[in-house]
Design a protein around this motif. Structure first.
Motif, PDB file in Angstrom:
ATOM      1  N   ARG A 177       0.807  -1.224   0.000  1.00 26.48           N
ATOM      2  CA  ARG A 177       0.000   0.000   0.000  1.00 26.48           C
ATOM      3  C   ARG A 177       0.842   1.277   0.000  1.00 26.48           C
ATOM      4  O   ARG A 177       0.302   2.370  -0.088  1.00 26.48           O
ATOM      5  CB  ARG A 177      -0.904   0.010   1.235  1.00 26.48           C
ATOM      6  N   GLN A 178       2.130   1.126   0.192  1.00 25.23           N
ATOM      7  CA  GLN A 178       3.086   2.236   0.335  1.00 25.23           C
ATOM      8  C   GLN A 178       2.999   2.906   1.701  1.00 25.23           C
ATOM      9  O   GLN A 178       4.006   3.350   2.231  1.00 25.23           O
ATOM     10  CB  GLN A 178       2.958   3.274  -0.781  1.00 25.23           C
ATOM     11  N   ASP A 179       1.811   3.028   2.260  1.00 26.40           N
ATOM     12  CA  ASP A 179       1.698   3.479   3.652  1.00 26.40           C
ATOM     13  C   ASP A 179       0.443   2.861   4.259  1.00 26.40           C
ATOM     14  O   ASP A 179      -0.417   2.334   3.552  1.00 26.40           O
ATOM     15  CB  ASP A 179       1.696   5.000   3.770  1.00 26.40           C
ATOM     16  N   LEU A 180       0.381   2.905   5.605  1.00 26.24           N
ATOM     17  CA  LEU A 180      -0.717   2.233   6.294  1.00 26.24           C
ATOM     18  C   LEU A 180      -0.989   2.971   7.602  1.00 26.24           C
ATOM     19  O   LEU A 180      -0.059   3.259   8.365  1.00 26.24           O
ATOM     20  CB  LEU A 180      -0.347   0.772   6.593  1.00 26.24           C
ATOM     21  N   LEU A 181      -2.250   3.275   7.871  1.00 27.30           N
ATOM     22  CA  LEU A 181      -2.631   3.867   9.141  1.00 27.30           C
ATOM     23  C   LEU A 181      -2.355   2.859  10.254  1.00 27.30           C
ATOM     24  O   LEU A 181      -2.722   1.679  10.145  1.00 27.30           O
ATOM     25  CB  LEU A 181      -4.119   4.235   9.109  1.00 27.30           C
ATOM     26  N   ILE A 182      -1.687   3.305  11.317  1.00 27.62           N
ATOM     27  CA  ILE A 182      -1.320   2.386  12.392  1.00 27.62           C
ATOM     28  C   ILE A 182      -2.569   1.786  13.029  1.00 27.62           C
ATOM     29  O   ILE A 182      -2.575   0.614  13.434  1.00 27.62           O
ATOM     30  CB  ILE A 182      -0.429   3.106  13.420  1.00 27.62           C
ATOM     31  N   ALA A 183      -3.644   2.556  13.108  1.00 30.80           N
ATOM     32  CA  ALA A 183      -4.903   2.014  13.634  1.00 30.80           C
ATOM     33  C   ALA A 183      -5.375   0.820  12.807  1.00 30.80           C
ATOM     34  O   ALA A 183      -5.892  -0.169  13.361  1.00 30.80           O
ATOM     35  CB  ALA A 183      -5.968   3.110  13.641  1.00 30.80           C
ATOM     36  N   ASP A 184      -5.192   0.875  11.494  1.00 27.02           N
ATOM     37  CA  ASP A 184      -5.581  -0.236  10.628  1.00 27.02           C
ATOM     38  C   ASP A 184      -4.683  -1.447  10.861  1.00 27.02           C
ATOM     39  O   ASP A 184      -5.149  -2.593  10.829  1.00 27.02           O
ATOM     40  CB  ASP A 184      -5.522   0.180   9.158  1.00 27.02           C
ATOM     41  N   ALA A 185      -3.395  -1.194  11.081  1.00 25.97           N
ATOM     42  CA  ALA A 185      -2.472  -2.303  11.362  1.00 25.97           C
ATOM     43  C   ALA A 185      -2.853  -2.997  12.662  1.00 25.97           C
ATOM     44  O   ALA A 185      -2.862  -4.237  12.740  1.00 25.97           O
ATOM     45  CB  ALA A 185      -1.038  -1.773  11.438  1.00 25.97           C
ATOM     46  N   LEU A 186      -3.189  -2.220  13.681  1.00 22.08           N
ATOM     47  CA  LEU A 186      -3.601  -2.807  14.955  1.00 22.08           C
ATOM     48  C   LEU A 186      -4.910  -3.577  14.793  1.00 22.08           C
ATOM     49  O   LEU A 186      -5.083  -4.669  15.364  1.00 22.08           O
ATOM     50  CB  LEU A 186      -3.752  -1.701  16.000  1.00 22.08           C
ATOM     51  N   GLY A 200      11.766   0.765  14.759  1.00 25.43           N
ATOM     52  CA  GLY A 200      13.052   0.868  15.440  1.00 25.43           C
ATOM     53  C   GLY A 200      14.202   0.283  14.643  1.00 25.43           C
ATOM     54  O   GLY A 200      15.327   0.780  14.714  1.00 25.43           O
ATOM     55  N   ARG A 201      13.928  -0.735  13.873  1.00 25.17           N
ATOM     56  CA  ARG A 201      14.967  -1.361  13.033  1.00 25.17           C
ATOM     57  C   ARG A 201      15.026  -0.752  11.640  1.00 25.17           C
ATOM     58  O   ARG A 201      15.723  -1.259  10.765  1.00 25.17           O
ATOM     59  CB  ARG A 201      14.730  -2.859  12.937  1.00 25.17           C
ATOM     60  N   ARG A 202      14.251   0.312  11.414  1.00 26.36           N
ATOM     61  CA  ARG A 202      14.289   1.045  10.159  1.00 26.36           C
ATOM     62  C   ARG A 202      13.776   0.219   8.979  1.00 26.36           C
ATOM     63  O   ARG A 202      14.157   0.448   7.839  1.00 26.36           O
ATOM     64  CB  ARG A 202      15.714   1.539   9.883  1.00 26.36           C
ATOM     65  N   LEU A 203      12.916  -0.735   9.262  1.00 26.96           N
ATOM     66  CA  LEU A 203      12.256  -1.483   8.198  1.00 26.96           C
ATOM     67  C   LEU A 203      11.062  -0.699   7.682  1.00 26.96           C
ATOM     68  O   LEU A 203      10.676  -0.835   6.519  1.00 26.96           O
ATOM     69  CB  LEU A 203      11.813  -2.853   8.723  1.00 26.96           C
ATOM     70  N   LEU A 204      10.477   0.100   8.569  1.00 29.64           N
ATOM     71  CA  LEU A 204       9.418   1.049   8.239  1.00 29.64           C
ATOM     72  C   LEU A 204       9.753   2.364   8.923  1.00 29.64           C
ATOM     73  O   LEU A 204      10.596   2.409   9.822  1.00 29.64           O
ATOM     74  CB  LEU A 204       8.053   0.545   8.738  1.00 29.64           C
ATOM     75  N   THR A 205       9.101   3.427   8.516  1.00 28.57           N
ATOM     76  CA  THR A 205       9.296   4.705   9.188  1.00 28.57           C
ATOM     77  C   THR A 205       7.943   5.322   9.530  1.00 28.57           C
ATOM     78  O   THR A 205       6.957   5.100   8.825  1.00 28.57           O
ATOM     79  CB  THR A 205      10.128   5.678   8.329  1.00 28.57           C
ATOM     80  N   ALA A 206       7.941   6.077  10.623  1.00 25.64           N
ATOM     81  CA  ALA A 206       6.734   6.800  11.033  1.00 25.64           C
ATOM     82  C   ALA A 206       6.966   8.298  10.967  1.00 25.64           C
ATOM     83  O   ALA A 206       6.185   9.069  11.533  1.00 25.64           O
ATOM     84  CB  ALA A 206       6.323   6.373  12.443  1.00 25.64           C
ATOM     85  N   ASN A 216      -1.250   7.913  13.447  1.00 21.88           N
ATOM     86  CA  ASN A 216      -0.147   8.167  12.521  1.00 21.88           C
ATOM     87  C   ASN A 216      -0.072   7.044  11.482  1.00 21.88           C
ATOM     88  O   ASN A 216      -0.779   6.040  11.579  1.00 21.88           O
ATOM     89  CB  ASN A 216       1.178   8.300  13.282  1.00 21.88           C
ATOM     90  N   ARG A 217       0.813   7.227  10.490  1.00 20.01           N
ATOM     91  CA  ARG A 217       0.912   6.267   9.405  1.00 20.01           C
ATOM     92  C   ARG A 217       2.306   5.654   9.350  1.00 20.01           C
ATOM     93  O   ARG A 217       3.304   6.304   9.684  1.00 20.01           O
ATOM     94  CB  ARG A 217       0.602   6.921   8.050  1.00 20.01           C
ATOM     95  N   LEU A 218       2.366   4.412   8.923  1.00 16.86           N
ATOM     96  CA  LEU A 218       3.620   3.725   8.641  1.00 16.86           C
ATOM     97  C   LEU A 218       3.904   3.836   7.159  1.00 16.86           C
ATOM     98  O   LEU A 218       2.996   3.736   6.327  1.00 16.86           O
ATOM     99  CB  LEU A 218       3.530   2.249   9.027  1.00 16.86           C
ATOM    100  N   THR A 219       5.178   4.041   6.832  1.00 17.16           N
ATOM    101  CA  THR A 219       5.572   4.162   5.429  1.00 17.16           C
ATOM    102  C   THR A 219       6.704   3.198   5.141  1.00 17.16           C
ATOM    103  O   THR A 219       7.616   3.033   5.957  1.00 17.16           O
ATOM    104  CB  THR A 219       6.038   5.592   5.105  1.00 17.16           C
TER     105      THR A 219
END
Length: 245
Positions: A177-186, A200-206, A216-219
């Motif tokens: 999706r390129q980005d994802l709302l954290i609420a949706d991930a939860l 924290g491991r820089r696999l995704l960024t907020a 917030n969103r994950l990218t």
């Protein structure tokens, strides 16, 4: 007026820095008034990153999460310059190699002391700019307790393991999706720890506020294009572009 000396010795040291050259200063002296130690983040680089103050440690926590950062070195070089016919020497706090192969130098200083050190920063900025290197001064105005606290929590979650299948599922979903709302991930069952581990491991960024709250969103790092400037993470433009910080 300050006069910048030749770049010859400094330039050679700078571009050899991530080869075999040793840091400008290897011995860190202790002080009851400062936090002296090292930050370890083996997923980022094998060498620990040393610091000599609480503010330097705070800056390291942020630099570790900056998407474009690839390697960090403490006290990387000695800059030599002239002020009023007197030779001065200065050792910047950090050098960061970026993913595109370029480098930046980061100075960490309380905002209240900027005027006291302004002439030195002007000289160092001019010297490095002539070599095509951006020079940043990061202050406590941007290294807030809240933001640094978030970074420390993310590094703590990065140190702890995460279920491989859940982590892979989160990464695949965000990348698709390129980005994802954290609420949706939860809502889809991904734990807050796995989300924090991935950031924290820089696999995704907020983003530079390091906020992993539901709003917030994950990218995906591959699709990160909103906060690609170092200034977004360090709180100001390169010193030479804004000498009146």
């Amino acid at each position: 007026m300050p006069v910048v000396k030749s770049l010859t010795p400094v330039g050679v040291d700078f571009f050899c820095l991530f080869g075999d050259m040793k840091p400008a200063r290897q011995v860190i002296t202790t002080s009851p008034h400062r936090s002296v130690g090292a930050v370890h983040a083996s997923w980022f680089q094998s060498d620990p990153i040393h610091h000599e103050s609480f503010l330097e440690k705070s800056c390291i926590e942020i630099l570790l999460l900056m998407p474009m950062a690839e390697q960090i070195r403490h006290q990387p070089m000695t800059l030599t310059y002239m002020v009023d016919d007197t030779e001065r020497r200065h050792i910047p706090d950090f050098q960061v190699r970026l993913r595109d192969g370029t480098h930046i130098v980061v100075e960490v200083k309380p905002e209240a002391l900027l005027d006291e050190h302004r002439r030195k920063f002007d000289c160092c900025s001019a010297q490095l700019t002539n070599a095509g290197i951006e020079y940043y001064v990061c202050t406590d105005a941007w290294l807030t307790d809240e933001r640094v606290g978030r970074a420390e929590c993310l590094r703590d979650q990065a140190r702890r393991s995460a279920p491989a299948d859940e982590l892979a599922g989160l990464l695949n979903l965000v990348r698709s999706r390129q980005d994802l709302l954290i609420a949706d991930a939860l809502a889809q069952g991904f734990s807050h720890h796995v989300i924090g581990h991935a950031v924290g491991r820089r696999l995704l960024t907020a983003g530079p506020q390091l906020d992993i709250s539901p709003s917030n969103r994950l990218t995906s790092m591959e699709h990160e294009d909103e906060h690609v400037r170092c200034s977004d993470w360090l709180g100001s433009p390169p010193w030479g572009q804004n000498v009146a910080i």
